[in-house]
Design a protein around this motif. Sequence first.
Motif, short mmCIF file in Angstrom:
data_model
loop_
_atom_site.label_atom_id
_atom_site.label_comp_id
_atom_site.label_asym_id
_atom_site.label_seq_id
_atom_site.Cartn_x
_atom_site.Cartn_y
_atom_site.Cartn_z
N ASN A 40 -9.88 3.50 -13.40
CA ASN A 40 -10.12 2.06 -13.24
C ASN A 40 -8.89 1.22 -13.55
O ASN A 40 -8.84 0.04 -13.24
N LYS A 41 -7.91 1.82 -14.19
CA LYS A 41 -6.65 1.10 -14.44
C LYS A 41 -5.61 1.46 -13.37
O LYS A 41 -4.43 1.18 -13.54
N GLY A 42 -6.05 2.12 -12.32
CA GLY A 42 -5.17 2.34 -11.18
C GLY A 42 -4.42 3.66 -11.18
O GLY A 42 -3.47 3.83 -10.42
N VAL A 43 -4.86 4.61 -12.01
CA VAL A 43 -4.18 5.91 -12.03
C VAL A 43 -4.90 6.86 -11.07
O VAL A 43 -6.13 6.85 -10.96
N LEU A 83 -11.16 0.30 -3.14
CA LEU A 83 -10.13 1.35 -3.17
C LEU A 83 -8.89 0.95 -3.98
O LEU A 83 -7.95 1.74 -4.08
N LEU A 84 -8.93 -0.24 -4.56
CA LEU A 84 -7.75 -0.74 -5.25
C LEU A 84 -7.12 0.28 -6.22
O LEU A 84 -5.91 0.50 -6.19
N PRO A 85 -7.95 0.94 -7.07
CA PRO A 85 -7.33 1.87 -8.00
C PRO A 85 -6.47 2.92 -7.30
O PRO A 85 -5.38 3.23 -7.76
N MET A 139 0.85 -1.19 0.00
CA MET A 139 0.00 0.00 0.00
C MET A 139 0.89 1.25 0.00
O MET A 139 1.80 1.33 0.80
N THR A 140 0.62 2.22 -0.86
CA THR A 140 1.51 3.36 -1.00
C THR A 140 1.23 4.46 0.02
O THR A 140 2.14 4.95 0.65
N ALA A 141 -0.02 4.84 0.19
CA ALA A 141 -0.32 5.91 1.13
C ALA A 141 -1.49 5.48 1.99
O ALA A 141 -2.30 4.67 1.57
N GLN A 142 -1.56 6.09 3.18
CA GLN A 142 -2.64 5.71 4.07
C GLN A 142 -3.96 6.25 3.54
O GLN A 142 -4.07 7.44 3.27
N LYS A 143 -4.94 5.37 3.39
CA LYS A 143 -6.24 5.79 2.88
C LYS A 143 -7.21 5.98 4.03
O LYS A 143 -7.12 5.32 5.05
#
Length: 402
Positions: free
Chosen positions: A224-227, A179-181, A1-5
Amino acid sequence: MTAQKKILLIIGGGIASYKSLDFIRKLKEKNFEVKGVLTKAGEQFITPLSVASITGNSVPTDLFDPDNEAHFSHIELARWADLIVVAPATADFIAKAANGLANDLASTILLAATSRVVFAPAMNVRMWENQATQDNIRQLESYGYAFMGPTHGSMACGEYGMGRMLEPLDMVSKVEQILLPIITSKFKAIVTSGPTREAIDPVRYISNLSSGKQGSEIANALYNKGVDVVFVTGPGSSLPQAGMEIIEVNSAEDMLEGVLKSLPADVFISAAAVSDWKAVAYSEQKLKKSDQDQNLHLTFVQNPDILQTISKSGKNRPKLVVGFAAETNDLRNNSNQKLTQKGCDWILGNDIGEGTNVMGGDYNQILFLNQTASENWPRMTKKDVGEKLADKILAFLNDKGS
Ligand code: CTP
């Protein structure tokens, strides 16, 4: 996970409320930041203190609590969240939300929310099967709200059937999936979309026919492609799905400001139909017929060219800058000229001539140009153009090895 959501959990009143505490714990184990809000009914089952202790954040319960409003209003709370989860979502809360009621803190937050919302229903099987509940759920789904569960099982009331809230671990998986994207986001895009509106006086403006459909479909496909997408949009036009940052603007100057403040980004897509001109002087008062001779004479000056400004923005320039060329004639030549003059990397030329129904319609036909290649894309839906462009953008960015 990159940043805290950030998750805002609205806890409704039901026997399943006790699962919320475990749900919060499991979210925190996965590095989510959680804030909790209890409905009055929710407070009958668990205390604000227990929610505050587990989340590590204070728990507002009252819409008219002066202390909490001073710290963070319901609007701020609604905006703070990447995702709002209503768990347990009772039949009553679902009915309220379906009808747009805002008579307590939780329902007001929901109505003010711009982030995604997911409901985890929990109720007796008869209440779940009731036509009124089912109609309310369909209504909420049509507004874009998501649902997780319920599931079959035995209930606290002794009955068996559909209506049990999902187990905390299953809810966490669902949250991650939604929240995957943005959790996996490796690239950031800024997309402009829609028309701009240039005011002439307090009641008049010049604008154009852009619907914003193409811009919002590009944003959806990228998202939807994660950007990670920032969507800067002119007024009255198509909005993308929930979850992205949306900056709403009126004029070309506001749009430029919205884009500049969103930099840096990996890619900039200039899909907006920016008004080329604005009135030299805005009249603070409504222009009166009686003050003119028979005709109205207005002078317009050129607006800043956003695409050109970003293409030439030096060290802040995104790795990839994509423009459109809306042409009624000589598509290839005009598109080529714009590619060079504006200094962008790719141009999507589209014929907006009479009868094409591109402006405002659901279809588009693209002539894709860059410095070395030219492709004729067949006529396709704007959604498919969004998909194709998003794939191309990601292939480019991945190739650059960012
Ligand atoms: N564009 C922009 N800022 C402007 C005008 C246009 O960012 N003030 C962008 C559009 O978003 C599009 C591209 O420039 O990506 C081309 O827009 P288009 O309307 O086709 O062309 P113009 O530059 O306005 O030129 P003309 O109207 O003369 O064709």
